[in-house]
Design a protein around this motif. Structure first.
Motif, PDB file in Angstrom:
ATOM      1  N   VAL A   1       0.839  -1.198   0.000  1.00  0.00           N
ATOM      2  CA  VAL A   1       0.000   0.000   0.000  1.00  0.00           C
ATOM      3  C   VAL A   1       0.876   1.252   0.000  1.00  0.00           C
ATOM      4  O   VAL A   1       0.649   2.203  -0.755  1.00  0.00           O
ATOM      5  N   HIS A   2       1.901   1.224   0.844  1.00  0.00           N
ATOM      6  CA  HIS A   2       2.825   2.362   0.927  1.00  0.00           C
ATOM      7  C   HIS A   2       3.536   2.583  -0.409  1.00  0.00           C
ATOM      8  O   HIS A   2       3.629   3.708  -0.903  1.00  0.00           O
ATOM      9  N   SER A   3       4.037   1.503  -1.017  1.00  0.00           N
ATOM     10  CA  SER A   3       4.782   1.637  -2.269  1.00  0.00           C
ATOM     11  C   SER A   3       3.897   2.163  -3.388  1.00  0.00           C
ATOM     12  O   SER A   3       4.343   2.941  -4.236  1.00  0.00           O
ATOM     13  N   ARG A   4       2.634   1.777  -3.379  1.00  0.00           N
ATOM     14  CA  ARG A   4       1.711   2.271  -4.411  1.00  0.00           C
ATOM     15  C   ARG A   4       1.474   3.768  -4.252  1.00  0.00           C
ATOM     16  O   ARG A   4       1.356   4.492  -5.248  1.00  0.00           O
ATOM     17  N   LYS A   5       1.394   4.230  -3.014  1.00  0.00           N
ATOM     18  CA  LYS A   5       1.204   5.665  -2.793  1.00  0.00           C
ATOM     19  C   LYS A   5       2.435   6.447  -3.222  1.00  0.00           C
ATOM     20  O   LYS A   5       2.326   7.526  -3.816  1.00  0.00           O
ATOM     21  N   VAL A   6       3.617   5.893  -2.923  1.00  0.00           N
ATOM     22  CA  VAL A   6       4.851   6.540  -3.359  1.00  0.00           C
ATOM     23  C   VAL A   6       4.904   6.581  -4.880  1.00  0.00           C
ATOM     24  O   VAL A   6       5.272   7.599  -5.484  1.00  0.00           O
TER      25      VAL A   6
END
Length: 213
Positions: free
Chosen positions: A71-76
């Motif tokens: 989820v974090h990597s997708r937001k980045v």
């Protein structure tokens, strides 16, 4: 010799040469963002594979950790794509500046350019190059104030991923194999966990590097 040095450091570059130099720099920054995006996608693919393996083991803790990192990597990655679009807009603004130079022989002040540079300078991947460009633009008179060197990313919004998003990712990637993470039963026995701890720790370390993005 001094004239050559002046040209190298940009003191005597013409307005046209400055605009061309900035456009080239912007394209370089776009390539850097592309490289970062590819790296994130590679790690995300690995995380998906590990998440599926963890789901087969009914390892809820690992599933949650990996899903949270995804989820974090997708937001980045979304943020990097947005920044790429801003760089495209900046190139268009440079084109307009070049057109103005051809007519008036001088660069034009632009609040739009200042706003975009202010935003892009906060991006760690390209901050140094954007700061250098900002200083050159100040000297050239395009922007009026010094850009802050402070990198102010909305880390809290990125770090505090909603459980709903994490569960959605788990269900998406495992095709419902694990279901909602909070509803899953006991994790693996301790001896099984020990067998997987190194693999999970290695992936966690790689994915945690994304938090510095």
């Amino acid at each position: 010799m001094s004239q050559i040095l002046d040209m190298i450091i940009g003191k005597r570059l013409s307005p046209e040469d400055l605009v061309k130099k900035w456009r080239q720099s912007i394209r370089t920054q776009q390539r850097e963002l592309d490289k970062s995006i590819r790296g994130i996608e590679t790690e995300e693919t690995k995380a998906k594979r590990l998440l599926k393996d963890a789901a087969k083991r009914n390892d809820t803790a690992s599933c949650k950790m990996l899903a949270r990192e995804i989820v974090h990597s997708r937001k980045v990655k979304d943020r990097l794509h947005t920044s790429k679009a801003q760089l495209n807009s900046l190139i268009m603004s440079m084109q307009q500046q070049l057109a103005v130079v051809k007519v008036t022989g001088a660069l034009q002040k632009s609040g739009e350019i200042m706003g975009m540079v202010n935003s892009l300078i906060k991006l760690p991947e390209i901050s140094a190059s954007m700061q250098e460009m900002a200083r050159e633009m100040m000297k050239a008179g395009i922007i009026e104030e010094m850009i802050s060197d402070t990198l102010e990313m909305d880390d809290e919004a990125i770090e505090e991923e909603a459980d709903e998003e994490v569960d959605k990712v788990i269900t998406e990637i495992t095709a419902g194999l694990l279901g909602q993470a909070g509803a899953v039963g006991a994790d693996l026995p301790k001896e099984k966990v020990k067998q997987k701890v190194k693999e999970d720790d290695d992936m966690a370390a790689r994915l945690s590097a994304l938090k510095a993005v």
